[in-house]
Design a protein around this motif. Structure first.
Motif: not given
Length: 309
Positions: A57-58, A124-125, A130-131, A162-164
């Protein structure tokens, strides 16, 4: 290219859906049936197909060469072609065109480097709320000439988000070879921020998934950025008809792109899938071409204005 392992029929169908969709776009432009411009991902189709099952769900941020990213995520050639042709059923009512597509969990842009700072904010959001989601930003090797890339990487690492970052390194930035416009390496640039970097030199979807599954899981679990770099090729022109490469250069690219190796190794499977997807896209082009122009509702402002008065 590394030896190909056996792969699922659905992966091959999706690869050839994207390939034939892009070829159809170039044919439509040549026939004068499309306006504006377009940037195909010919030669790079396997990148989003390999990544698709790893991204749940990214939020995917695409770029100007993003049709494959969209199709691998949604398998919606009808909506995308209608969008590009400005016809009924368009995913963005025909106002986004080839490059600027928005759909829940997906955004593409034609502005080089624009998506990375936005992706950092989205990541960041996700972290703050907490997603269990990551932001994925596709960029090319040419985009590393944009200052926004380094500002975004700096923030991503400082804030541990969490960035790819997916780099589709096709060796050419519009008409300039990468070797003529980039000093050093992408790996060194990522490491200068302390960001993990992973490099892939294969078009084997199974190998790619096996290598990247733990990388994506780590970004998700540790909430830390990572850069993955694909060494790929751009088979088509920069946009619809502006290829400045020599005949020898183009022959070299054709010899190295994925479809030839896939066709040799999986002849009958490949030929059958290609036939199906050619027919699917031909029927789609005929259907969408016959549709009326796209329209969108004009908001009724009288009520709002009346209330304000």
């Amino acid at each position: 290219m590394a030896a190909l392992t056996k792969f699922a029929d659905e992966d091959l169908e999706l690869l050839l859906l994207i390939r034939n969709f892009e070829l159809a776009l170039l044919d439509l432009f040549e026939a004068g049936k499309l306006n504006g411009t377009t940037h195909t991902c010919l030669g790079q189709e396997y990148v989003p197909v390999a990544l698709a099952p790893l991204l749940r769900d990214d939020f995917v941020f695409s770029n100007h060469r993003g049709h494959g990213h969209y199709l691998a995520r949604y398998e919606d050639p009808e909506g995308l072609l209608a969008e590009i042709m400005g016809r009924a059923g368009a995913v963005c009512a025909g106002v986004g065109g080839s490059q600027h597509i928005y759909r829940e969990g997906y955004l593409s842009t034609g502005v080089q480097g624009q998506s990375l700072p936005v992706a950092v904010g989205v990541a960041l959001h996700f972290k703050r709320t907490g997603q269990d989601r990551i932001a994925v930003a596709h960029i090319g090797d040419g985009t590393w000439g944009e200052g926004s890339v380094y500002e975004a990487l700096n923030m991503a690492q400082l804030w541990r988000v969490p960035l790819l970052v997916v780099v589709e390194h096709n060796g050419i930035a519009q008409s300039t070879p990468t070797r003529a416009q980039m000093a050093g390496t992408i790996a060194d640039r990522a490491w200068s921020f302390g960001i993990d970097h992973h490099e892939l030199h294969t078009a084997d979807i199974n190998v790619i998934r096996a290598e990247l599954a733990p990388v994506v899981a780590d970004v998700r679990a540790r909430r830390a950025p990572a850069v993955v770099q694909f060494h790929t090729v751009r088979l088509g022109p920069h946009s619809k008809g502006d290829d400045t490469r020599s005949a020898a250069e183009l022959a070299d690219v054709r010899a190295r792109e994925w479809s030839g190796e896939y066709a040799r190794r999986y002849g009958d499977q490949f030929a059958a899938a290609d036939t199906r997807q050619r027919a699917r896209i031909a029927a789609l082009v005929a259907d969408v071409s016959a549709r009326p122009p796209s329209s969108w509702p004009v908001p009724d402002t009288s009520t709002v204005l009346g209330a304000a008065l």
